[in-house]
Design a protein around this motif. Structure first.
Motif, PDB file in Angstrom:
ATOM      1  N   LEU A  13       0.819  -1.207   0.000  1.00 24.08           N
ATOM      2  CA  LEU A  13       0.000   0.000   0.000  1.00 24.08           C
ATOM      3  C   LEU A  13       0.857   1.263   0.000  1.00 24.08           C
ATOM      4  O   LEU A  13       1.885   1.328   0.674  1.00 24.08           O
ATOM      5  CB  LEU A  13      -0.926   0.008   1.212  1.00 24.08           C
ATOM      6  N   ASP A  14       0.395   2.255  -0.721  1.00 23.53           N
ATOM      7  CA  ASP A  14       1.067   3.553  -0.751  1.00 23.53           C
ATOM      8  C   ASP A  14       0.563   4.386   0.425  1.00 23.53           C
ATOM      9  O   ASP A  14      -0.256   5.291   0.270  1.00 23.53           O
ATOM     10  CB  ASP A  14       0.776   4.247  -2.085  1.00 23.53           C
ATOM     11  N   ALA A  15       1.035   4.030   1.629  1.00 23.70           N
ATOM     12  CA  ALA A  15       0.571   4.703   2.843  1.00 23.70           C
ATOM     13  C   ALA A  15       1.686   4.717   3.875  1.00 23.70           C
ATOM     14  O   ALA A  15       2.056   3.668   4.393  1.00 23.70           O
ATOM     15  CB  ALA A  15      -0.666   4.010   3.401  1.00 23.70           C
ATOM     16  N   THR A  16       2.202   5.902   4.161  1.00 24.74           N
ATOM     17  CA  THR A  16       3.274   5.997   5.152  1.00 24.74           C
ATOM     18  C   THR A  16       2.796   5.523   6.522  1.00 24.74           C
ATOM     19  O   THR A  16       3.574   4.950   7.289  1.00 24.74           O
ATOM     20  CB  THR A  16       3.792   7.434   5.262  1.00 24.74           C
ATOM     21  N   GLU A  17       1.521   5.729   6.810  1.00 27.87           N
ATOM     22  CA  GLU A  17       0.998   5.308   8.106  1.00 27.87           C
ATOM     23  C   GLU A  17       1.079   3.796   8.283  1.00 27.87           C
ATOM     24  O   GLU A  17       1.322   3.297   9.380  1.00 27.87           O
ATOM     25  CB  GLU A  17      -0.460   5.767   8.271  1.00 27.87           C
ATOM     26  N   GLY A  40       5.953   3.362  -7.214  1.00 28.84           N
ATOM     27  CA  GLY A  40       7.035   3.886  -8.017  1.00 28.84           C
ATOM     28  C   GLY A  40       8.036   4.596  -7.128  1.00 28.84           C
ATOM     29  O   GLY A  40       7.913   4.597  -5.891  1.00 28.84           O
ATOM     30  N   LEU A  41       9.018   5.244  -7.715  1.00 32.36           N
ATOM     31  CA  LEU A  41      10.061   5.894  -6.917  1.00 32.36           C
ATOM     32  C   LEU A  41       9.517   6.991  -5.986  1.00 32.36           C
ATOM     33  O   LEU A  41       9.952   7.076  -4.831  1.00 32.36           O
ATOM     34  CB  LEU A  41      11.144   6.458  -7.837  1.00 32.36           C
ATOM     35  N   PRO A  42       8.570   7.834  -6.430  1.00 36.25           N
ATOM     36  CA  PRO A  42       8.059   8.848  -5.495  1.00 36.25           C
ATOM     37  C   PRO A  42       7.402   8.231  -4.265  1.00 36.25           C
ATOM     38  O   PRO A  42       7.572   8.723  -3.147  1.00 36.25           O
ATOM     39  CB  PRO A  42       7.043   9.629  -6.342  1.00 36.25           C
ATOM     40  N   GLN A  43       6.647   7.157  -4.465  1.00 41.56           N
ATOM     41  CA  GLN A  43       5.996   6.497  -3.338  1.00 41.56           C
ATOM     42  C   GLN A  43       7.027   5.799  -2.439  1.00 41.56           C
ATOM     43  O   GLN A  43       6.968   5.895  -1.214  1.00 41.56           O
ATOM     44  CB  GLN A  43       4.973   5.477  -3.829  1.00 41.56           C
ATOM     45  N   LEU A  44       7.973   5.121  -3.058  1.00 42.26           N
ATOM     46  CA  LEU A  44       9.015   4.442  -2.280  1.00 42.26           C
ATOM     47  C   LEU A  44       9.810   5.432  -1.440  1.00 42.26           C
ATOM     48  O   LEU A  44      10.173   5.137  -0.299  1.00 42.26           O
ATOM     49  CB  LEU A  44       9.954   3.679  -3.216  1.00 42.26           C
ATOM     50  N   ALA A  45      10.076   6.606  -1.982  1.00 37.49           N
ATOM     51  CA  ALA A  45      10.835   7.615  -1.241  1.00 37.49           C
ATOM     52  C   ALA A  45      10.135   7.963   0.066  1.00 37.49           C
ATOM     53  O   ALA A  45      10.772   8.030   1.134  1.00 37.49           O
ATOM     54  CB  ALA A  45      11.021   8.873  -2.096  1.00 37.49           C
ATOM     55  N   ALA A  72      18.388   2.964  -7.915  1.00 36.29           N
ATOM     56  CA  ALA A  72      17.471   4.021  -7.494  1.00 36.29           C
ATOM     57  C   ALA A  72      16.852   3.711  -6.137  1.00 36.29           C
ATOM     58  O   ALA A  72      16.725   4.595  -5.284  1.00 36.29           O
ATOM     59  CB  ALA A  72      16.374   4.212  -8.543  1.00 36.29           C
ATOM     60  N   ALA A  73      16.461   2.456  -5.922  1.00 36.86           N
ATOM     61  CA  ALA A  73      15.888   2.072  -4.632  1.00 36.86           C
ATOM     62  C   ALA A  73      16.891   2.276  -3.511  1.00 36.86           C
ATOM     63  O   ALA A  73      16.551   2.761  -2.418  1.00 36.86           O
ATOM     64  CB  ALA A  73      15.426   0.620  -4.680  1.00 36.86           C
ATOM     65  N   LEU A  74      18.139   1.946  -3.766  1.00 33.38           N
ATOM     66  CA  LEU A  74      19.170   2.107  -2.739  1.00 33.38           C
ATOM     67  C   LEU A  74      19.501   3.574  -2.507  1.00 33.38           C
ATOM     68  O   LEU A  74      19.740   3.996  -1.369  1.00 33.38           O
ATOM     69  CB  LEU A  74      20.419   1.321  -3.135  1.00 33.38           C
ATOM     70  N   ASP A  75      19.513   4.385  -3.559  1.00 38.75           N
ATOM     71  CA  ASP A  75      19.760   5.817  -3.393  1.00 38.75           C
ATOM     72  C   ASP A  75      18.702   6.473  -2.516  1.00 38.75           C
ATOM     73  O   ASP A  75      18.978   7.452  -1.812  1.00 38.75           O
ATOM     74  CB  ASP A  75      19.794   6.519  -4.751  1.00 38.75           C
ATOM     75  N   LEU A  76      17.476   5.940  -2.555  1.00 38.57           N
ATOM     76  CA  LEU A  76      16.392   6.491  -1.732  1.00 38.57           C
ATOM     77  C   LEU A  76      16.633   6.274  -0.246  1.00 38.57           C
ATOM     78  O   LEU A  76      15.971   6.895   0.584  1.00 38.57           O
ATOM     79  CB  LEU A  76      15.057   5.853  -2.110  1.00 38.57           C
ATOM     80  N   GLY A  77      17.547   5.356   0.094  1.00 36.46           N
ATOM     81  CA  GLY A  77      17.845   5.100   1.501  1.00 36.46           C
ATOM     82  C   GLY A  77      17.395   3.754   2.000  1.00 36.46           C
ATOM     83  O   GLY A  77      17.467   3.491   3.214  1.00 36.46           O
ATOM     84  N   ALA A  78      16.941   2.883   1.093  1.00 36.43           N
ATOM     85  CA  ALA A  78      16.582   1.528   1.517  1.00 36.43           C
ATOM     86  C   ALA A  78      17.819   0.818   2.045  1.00 36.43           C
ATOM     87  O   ALA A  78      18.944   1.051   1.584  1.00 36.43           O
ATOM     88  CB  ALA A  78      15.982   0.753   0.353  1.00 36.43           C
TER      89      ALA A  78
END
Length: 243
Positions: A13-17, A40-45, A72-78
């Motif tokens: 789900l695209d939900a930070t909560e 996508g990348l904005p949601q993953l960020a 890209a996933a790793l650059d986001l901080g995963a």
């Protein structure tokens, strides 16, 4: 158990909560699902930031074994990536190389991303190579055939059993408890243990998760956020209608 198995769950789900709730519930890891979820990348960020805010390690299951997606996933901080459909040693080496900076691999280098604290520190590259986790999913017969070679030479951090796809590949679609699937999954875990590589597995039920922990799995991904949300609503409705 002398060794404690890490408990994870998938987030579609695209939900930070939801990511925060996973952390507050006590899970050890969240796996952000960009293969089967609408992420996508904005949601993953945003989801990675939510995980970090609650000190919850986050892996990203990328959509495919694609170097740009992994970097890209790793650059986001995963904290790492889970790469699906590994079917050969070449697949495994490609995934690992995409997650490592030269000379260990060919990950695109930029020290001004979230993963590097936006700081531009040249020391970050070596530290990232040591700390970033690469987990490879074995989900089909070709992956099973290549497992020994993957474990011997790929330099991966973990092997992860995808029993749903594996059940399809083995001719018993969706039957995760079928003896053929269980035997194959147990063999993958045992081989990873023998090679000194972390072993993970997906389970839909708590009892199955406990059995895999007893068999030596280092990480069990128990269900998904959609799975648990639906069950919670169903439990509430059932309890109400029975009163």
């Amino acid at each position: 158990m002398a060794r404690r198995t890490k408990l994870a769950t998938f987030a579609l789900l695209d939900a930070t909560e939801v990511v925060e709730l996973i952390a507050l519930a006590g899970f050890d890891t969240v796996i952000l699902d960009a293969e089967h979820g609408p992420l996508g990348l904005p949601q993953l960020a945003q989801l990675v930031v939510a995980a970090r805010s609650r000190d919850l390690p986050a892996l990203v299951r990328v959509a495919s074994n694609d170097a740009q997606a992994i970097g890209a996933a790793l650059d986001l901080g995963a904290d790492g990536v889970l790469v699906p459909q590994i079917a050969s040693l070449a697949d495994a080496e490609r995934a690992v190389a995409a997650a490592r900076f030269a000379p260990a691999g060919h990950r695109g280098a930029n020290p001004f991303v979230r993963a590097a604290g936006f700081a531009g520190s040249p020391e970050w590259f070596a530290n990232a190579n040591k700390s970033t986790e690469v987990h490879l999913m074995i989900e089909g017969e070709a992956g099973l055939d290549a497992l020994d070679a993957i474990l011997a030479t790929s330099r991966c951090d973990g092997i992860f059993v995808g029993p749903v796809d594996l059940s399809h590949a083995l001719g018993v679609p969706g039957e995760l408890d079928h003896p053929t699937v269980v035997e194959a999954a147990a063999g993958i875990i045992a081989a990873a243990q023998a090679a000194g590589v972390s072993a993970g597995v997906f389970a839909t039920e708590i009892e199955a998760a406990r059995r895999w922990a007893a068999r030596g799995a280092d990480m069990v991904a128990l269900g998904t956020d959609t799975h648990w949300t639906l069950r919670g609503f169903q439990t509430a409705v059932t309890a109400f209608t029975r009163t």
